[in-house]
Design an enzyme around this catalytic site. Sequence first.
Site, PDB file in Angstrom:
ATOM      1  N   HIS A 118      56.143  71.845   9.163  1.00 17.08           N
ATOM      2  CA  HIS A 118      54.751  71.404   9.277  1.00 17.08           C
ATOM      3  C   HIS A 118      53.849  72.429   9.956  1.00 17.08           C
ATOM      4  O   HIS A 118      52.636  72.306   9.899  1.00 17.08           O
ATOM      5  CB  HIS A 118      54.683  70.070  10.028  1.00 17.08           C
TER       6      HIS A 118
ATOM      7  N   ARG B 117      62.938  75.118  12.667  1.00 13.59           N
ATOM      8  CA  ARG B 117      63.006  74.023  11.694  1.00 13.59           C
ATOM      9  C   ARG B 117      62.641  74.586  10.333  1.00 13.59           C
ATOM     10  O   ARG B 117      61.550  75.137  10.156  1.00 13.59           O
ATOM     11  CB  ARG B 117      62.063  72.874  12.050  1.00 13.59           C
TER      12      ARG B 117
ATOM     13  N   ASP C 281      57.970  60.199  10.502  1.00 14.91           N
ATOM     14  CA  ASP C 281      58.469  59.887   9.160  1.00 14.91           C
ATOM     15  C   ASP C 281      59.277  58.593   9.167  1.00 14.91           C
ATOM     16  O   ASP C 281      59.220  57.820   8.207  1.00 14.91           O
ATOM     17  CB  ASP C 281      59.301  61.047   8.617  1.00 14.91           C
TER      18      ASP C 281
ATOM     19  N   GLU D 265      65.186  60.756   9.750  1.00 16.37           N
ATOM     20  CA  GLU D 265      63.797  60.300   9.672  1.00 16.37           C
ATOM     21  C   GLU D 265      63.540  59.532   8.381  1.00 16.37           C
ATOM     22  O   GLU D 265      62.401  59.352   7.979  1.00 16.37           O
ATOM     23  CB  GLU D 265      62.825  61.485   9.827  1.00 16.37           C
TER      24      GLU D 265
HETATM   25  C1  3PY Z   1      58.436  63.430  12.518  1.00 15.27           C
HETATM   26  O1  3PY Z   1      58.015  62.786  13.487  1.00 15.27           O
HETATM   27  O2  3PY Z   1      58.669  62.922  11.407  1.00 15.27           O
HETATM   28  C2  3PY Z   1      58.673  64.850  12.660  1.00 15.27           C
HETATM   29  O3  3PY Z   1      59.254  65.445  11.792  1.00 15.27           O
HETATM   30  C3  3PY Z   1      58.144  65.515  13.875  1.00 15.27           C
HETATM   31  O4  3PY Z   1      57.838  66.845  13.670  1.00 15.27           O
HETATM   32 MG    MG Z   2      59.282  64.477   9.949  1.00  9.18          MG
END
Ligand code: 3PY
Ligand code: MG
Length: 254
Positions: A46, A71, A173, A147
Amino acid sequence: MRPNRVREIARAGGAAMNGWCGIPAPYAAELLGHAGYDCVTVDMQHGLIGFETAAAMLQAISATPAQPLLRVRSNDPGLVMQALDAGAYGVICPLVNSAEEARRFSEACRYGPRGGRSFGPARGMLYGGPDYFDRANDEVLALAMIETRGGVAEIDAILALPEIDGVFVGPNDLCIEMGERPSSEPEAGTRAGTAIAHVLARSRAAGKIAGIFCSDGPAAGRRAKEGFQLVNPGYDVGFLAGGARANLAAARNV
Ligand code: 3PY
Ligand code: MG
């Protein structure tokens, strides 16, 4: 080979404090590296960071006491291997939906016969040391992001994989997956909050590292108290925007 600090801290029962970089700037990464964090993550998912800038950011972090993590954009073995070759001492992989996807990710982090990582540890060896090939499989971290509902459903099978060192929860997410609005700090008792508590409990029971994304220092402190072993007390974009707003407001209010 240089020992993995996050591993050592987790093994000792502590929580590694993680800096988080989304701004494509080696200087900013270096600054965070000198701020006292145990590790600093370059976020290529991101954050607005391309590979060559990410490599320069890993170099900048390597010149500080903090350990560089990265990441990747997606669960692509080529991206994972490139991150490790560039000197990341651990990779965080987003959106791991199943044990099969976790296995694919972890195998990209390991040389054979434990995985399928291709040899060419350009900066990895410079940072890690000349015995990199012999020790890298036991030092670099493979952290699967949990996530999605699939990841939560298969958490035990993911944690049981020998080459997965731990998990990293993406609360935003996870909220969306559970039909809730995205939040870095979902309340306990919400579907996402309950899933996070479950992932933490299963990770600790499996003896694997549990990390989580946090929006600020107090949230990271609370997560560490709950038992998470890798937490980020905020992130660069938040620091810049928050500091700018606060100082601007202070100046206008004199
Ligand atoms: C999330 O909260 O989904 C993340 O990937 C944080 O960067
Ligand atoms: Mg995420």
